[in-house]
Design a protein around this motif. Sequence first.
Motif, PDB file in Angstrom:
ATOM      1  N   ASN A 104     -40.061 -35.871  20.283  1.00 35.54           N
ATOM      2  CA  ASN A 104     -40.704 -34.771  19.574  1.00 35.54           C
ATOM      3  C   ASN A 104     -41.666 -34.004  20.483  1.00 35.54           C
ATOM      4  O   ASN A 104     -41.687 -32.770  20.477  1.00 35.54           O
ATOM      5  N   ILE A 105     -42.461 -34.728  21.261  1.00 33.42           N
ATOM      6  CA  ILE A 105     -43.398 -34.061  22.171  1.00 33.42           C
ATOM      7  C   ILE A 105     -42.637 -33.217  23.181  1.00 33.42           C
ATOM      8  O   ILE A 105     -43.037 -32.092  23.510  1.00 33.42           O
ATOM      9  N   PHE A 106     -41.502 -33.724  23.655  1.00 30.57           N
ATOM     10  CA  PHE A 106     -40.683 -32.987  24.615  1.00 30.57           C
ATOM     11  C   PHE A 106     -40.252 -31.645  24.037  1.00 30.57           C
ATOM     12  O   PHE A 106     -40.397 -30.597  24.672  1.00 30.57           O
ATOM     13  N   GLN A 107     -39.740 -31.669  22.796  1.00 33.55           N
ATOM     14  CA  GLN A 107     -39.255 -30.408  22.227  1.00 33.55           C
ATOM     15  C   GLN A 107     -40.413 -29.499  21.826  1.00 33.55           C
ATOM     16  O   GLN A 107     -40.313 -28.274  21.938  1.00 33.55           O
ATOM     17  N   LEU A 108     -41.536 -30.044  21.387  1.00 27.68           N
ATOM     18  CA  LEU A 108     -42.677 -29.220  21.006  1.00 27.68           C
ATOM     19  C   LEU A 108     -43.289 -28.511  22.212  1.00 27.68           C
ATOM     20  O   LEU A 108     -43.637 -27.327  22.141  1.00 27.68           O
ATOM     21  N   ILE A 109     -43.420 -29.233  23.318  1.00 24.73           N
ATOM     22  CA  ILE A 109     -43.940 -28.609  24.530  1.00 24.73           C
ATOM     23  C   ILE A 109     -42.946 -27.571  25.047  1.00 24.73           C
ATOM     24  O   ILE A 109     -43.326 -26.521  25.584  1.00 24.73           O
ATOM     25  N   GLY A 110     -41.644 -27.843  24.873  1.00 29.66           N
ATOM     26  CA  GLY A 110     -40.624 -26.860  25.250  1.00 29.66           C
ATOM     27  C   GLY A 110     -40.784 -25.568  24.475  1.00 29.66           C
ATOM     28  O   GLY A 110     -40.776 -24.474  25.049  1.00 29.66           O
ATOM     29  N   TRP A 111     -40.957 -25.688  23.139  1.00 32.97           N
ATOM     30  CA  TRP A 111     -41.161 -24.498  22.314  1.00 32.97           C
ATOM     31  C   TRP A 111     -42.455 -23.785  22.706  1.00 32.97           C
ATOM     32  O   TRP A 111     -42.502 -22.549  22.790  1.00 32.97           O
ATOM     33  N   ALA A 112     -43.526 -24.552  22.922  1.00 28.71           N
ATOM     34  CA  ALA A 112     -44.813 -23.947  23.274  1.00 28.71           C
ATOM     35  C   ALA A 112     -44.714 -23.178  24.585  1.00 28.71           C
ATOM     36  O   ALA A 112     -45.260 -22.081  24.726  1.00 28.71           O
ATOM     37  N   THR A 113     -43.984 -23.745  25.550  1.00 28.65           N
ATOM     38  CA  THR A 113     -43.807 -23.090  26.846  1.00 28.65           C
ATOM     39  C   THR A 113     -43.048 -21.773  26.680  1.00 28.65           C
ATOM     40  O   THR A 113     -43.429 -20.742  27.244  1.00 28.65           O
ATOM     41  N   PHE A 114     -41.959 -21.805  25.898  1.00 26.74           N
ATOM     42  CA  PHE A 114     -41.203 -20.584  25.615  1.00 26.74           C
ATOM     43  C   PHE A 114     -42.118 -19.506  25.031  1.00 26.74           C
ATOM     44  O   PHE A 114     -42.090 -18.339  25.448  1.00 26.74           O
ATOM     45  N   GLU A 115     -42.913 -19.909  24.057  1.00 23.60           N
ATOM     46  CA  GLU A 115     -43.707 -18.930  23.321  1.00 23.60           C
ATOM     47  C   GLU A 115     -44.881 -18.397  24.127  1.00 23.60           C
ATOM     48  O   GLU A 115     -45.243 -17.219  24.011  1.00 23.60           O
ATOM     49  N   ILE A 116     -45.498 -19.247  24.962  1.00 18.91           N
ATOM     50  CA  ILE A 116     -46.561 -18.761  25.848  1.00 18.91           C
ATOM     51  C   ILE A 116     -45.988 -17.758  26.843  1.00 18.91           C
ATOM     52  O   ILE A 116     -46.608 -16.730  27.150  1.00 18.91           O
ATOM     53  N   THR A 117     -44.776 -18.044  27.324  1.00 19.56           N
ATOM     54  CA  THR A 117     -44.097 -17.106  28.231  1.00 19.56           C
ATOM     55  C   THR A 117     -43.865 -15.767  27.547  1.00 19.56           C
ATOM     56  O   THR A 117     -44.136 -14.700  28.116  1.00 19.56           O
ATOM     57  N   ILE A 118     -43.377 -15.814  26.320  1.00 20.84           N
ATOM     58  CA  ILE A 118     -43.092 -14.591  25.576  1.00 20.84           C
ATOM     59  C   ILE A 118     -44.379 -13.807  25.293  1.00 20.84           C
ATOM     60  O   ILE A 118     -44.443 -12.593  25.476  1.00 20.84           O
ATOM     61  N   LEU A 119     -45.407 -14.523  24.846  1.00 19.60           N
ATOM     62  CA  LEU A 119     -46.686 -13.878  24.572  1.00 19.60           C
ATOM     63  C   LEU A 119     -47.231 -13.167  25.807  1.00 19.60           C
ATOM     64  O   LEU A 119     -47.668 -12.011  25.743  1.00 19.60           O
ATOM     65  N   SER A 120     -47.201 -13.870  26.921  1.00 17.66           N
ATOM     66  CA  SER A 120     -47.773 -13.326  28.155  1.00 17.66           C
ATOM     67  C   SER A 120     -46.971 -12.135  28.656  1.00 17.66           C
ATOM     68  O   SER A 120     -47.537 -11.130  29.111  1.00 17.66           O
ATOM     69  N   LYS A 121     -45.625 -12.225  28.560  1.00 13.33           N
ATOM     70  CA  LYS A 121     -44.780 -11.118  28.986  1.00 13.33           C
ATOM     71  C   LYS A 121     -44.956  -9.909  28.055  1.00 13.33           C
ATOM     72  O   LYS A 121     -45.022  -8.751  28.509  1.00 13.33           O
TER      73      LYS A 121
END
Length: 446
Positions: A104-121
């Motif tokens: 679960n932590i693996f997939q949650l951090i994966g989603w968080a990374t995607f979304e931080i990337t999107i937010l920043s871009k």
Amino acid sequence: MKFLEDNSDFGTNPLDSKYKVLSGKNFFVLWSSLGIGLLVISAGSFISSSNIAEAITAIIIGSVVGSILLALAGKIGSDHSVPSIVSMRPTFGLHGSYLLTLLNIFQLIGWATFEITILSKAANIFSNGSIDFYIWSIVFGAVIILFCILGPLRVVKQWLSKFAVWVVYGSTLVMLASIAISNNGVGTESIINSPSDGAAANFSFFNSLDLVIAMPLSWLPLVADYNRFAKNSKNAFYGTFIGFSITNSLFYVIGFLLGISDIFAILVAIQTFFYGFFLLVLIVDEVDNVFANIFSSAMSFKNIYNKINYKYLVIFFTTLGVLLANLIPIQQYESFLLIIGALFAPLFAIVLTDYYIIKRKKISVEKFYEKTHRIKISSFLAFIAGSVTYFILSPLSGLQVTDVSLNIGSTIPSIATSILFFLVIEFLIKKVKSKNEEYSTDSKIE
């Protein structure tokens, strides 16, 4: 029953009644907000080659089915005031839940990374490149940490319910109308045609259905982290179901009409509407999604070690997400959705079957703690069977066996397989135990 004496933050212990303050309306707001995202638009683009009637049908059915499963998983948390990872213990066992914690932590951090990337871009585009991507990632990291420290109750009742979600709802409807008008009756042809865009895969109806269901399924491992704060379990169920199904449907339709799978191309397209106003609104809302993933990462970790304060954990996981966003490019989004569907569809099918069918919701809170099994092999065998079924049938998987593909998608067969395996194994275990008890009784009589 013994719990940790120092439970000053939200951990794995059942919540005190003073924290159970969220209404059905609050959950409608929360899950409406979490159903919104640029990643949903990207996922919707994958079915852009389908005819409009088939695509809309798949979007509605997939959103409804997925949201029902989401609400049912959340109800376990609101019934017993326990977080998501603890809700899995009666089905997979205490030690079994540790393995699921890591997953679960693996997939949650994966989603968080995607979304931080999107937010920043998105912020980089909105500011016309005047502020670098990495600076924006640090800024959003700080905002997310602040949200997490404030906690879910304040975020839902003060930020979402009073402001954010209503602005996003209004903007979403205007954006949907603008895109539909821009299409000008062309049908399913996207308003922006990008030759390098690989969205136009020839998905069947059931393949499209799989992709739509994948999004609510990705929230299954954290839904109870928030629904445990419910005043009333029934109201929380309906608020979750209605809120998520509406926004998931709307954003899949937007993605279908846009027909652009590349996240950054979507950002550029949205920037053209009303001089970037919609992009700003989505930036505001996307922060909630990252908050949810980071907060739940902390809750999941506390399943293994409950004594550490969640505030330290959210700082660590947010920092990790910001770092990964600057190191890992967004690629293979379809594959990530595939993994989510393959792993969490059968997993929660087993959890829900165990809770609602086998145990019929008659389970004491002790079953989540000291009276739970160490590990339940039957659940893991059924989980593996369901996941393998998903990979074998999915056209997005490199492991697909075309000879056995029935053109009925992979999510429904995966769920059915895991439930069937679980029920059969549990039935056989019960039979063996019954035989042993009979043998033991006969031996005593003799």
